[in-house]
Scaffold this motif. Sequence first.
Motif, PDB file in Angstrom:
ATOM      1  N   VAL A 114      30.941  40.181 -43.824  1.00 14.72           N
ATOM      2  CA  VAL A 114      31.259  41.219 -42.850  1.00 14.72           C
ATOM      3  C   VAL A 114      30.028  42.194 -42.807  1.00 14.72           C
ATOM      4  N   TRP A 118      28.365  42.529 -38.970  1.00 23.56           N
ATOM      5  CA  TRP A 118      27.793  43.934 -38.453  1.00 23.56           C
ATOM      6  C   TRP A 118      26.184  44.193 -38.368  1.00 23.56           C
ATOM      7  N   SER A 174      35.906  41.471 -40.503  1.00 27.24           N
ATOM      8  CA  SER A 174      36.393  42.580 -41.022  1.00 27.24           C
ATOM      9  C   SER A 174      37.862  42.674 -41.149  1.00 27.24           C
TER      10      SER A 174
END
Length: 188
Positions: A114, A118, A174
């Motif tokens: 995750v 990002w 996510s």
Amino acid sequence: MVDPLVFVIVACEVGFWVVLGSGLLARYALNMRRLGAALLVCTPVVDVVLLVATVFDLRSGGEATTAHGLAAVYLGVSVAFGHSMLRWADQRVAHRFAGGPPPVKPPRKGPERVRHEWREWGKFAIAWAIACGVMLLLMHVVGTPERTQALWGQMSGMTLVGGIWLLGWPVYHSVVEAVAAGRRSARR
């Protein structure tokens, strides 16, 4: 007829890889670390050449085309992803030819994945901001809205790509991780 700026963009892309390859060759094959480092530091010069060529083309009365927008996108992507591209290439060459450790692979799952997604999307956001900023600068340089319509299309296209990337990778991973964490928590 192909826009001459397209040739400049292609030449800059080739130039980037030639400078990168030369830097890695000097660093690992010729064992000239300083020269290799100097060449690797010179990779942004390619971006400056492209920016100057783009501004010069527009200042000489040209109409902004998709090629001008592509030049801005190239510049943004090069600045935002350039360091990680250099690191990616350096790790592979060091491993293959200089006995370095294996290249670092992106995490496959979990919170690390995750964070990775990002972080990569954050680089895209930086590339988007730079590219759109350059396109707005080019619009200002031209000063005539009728001659810069193609740049608005480029900004819209890049925004669409960013939205798809956002939903398809960082948000998706996510959600997957949140569901997996919920399942792990429920089993305890």
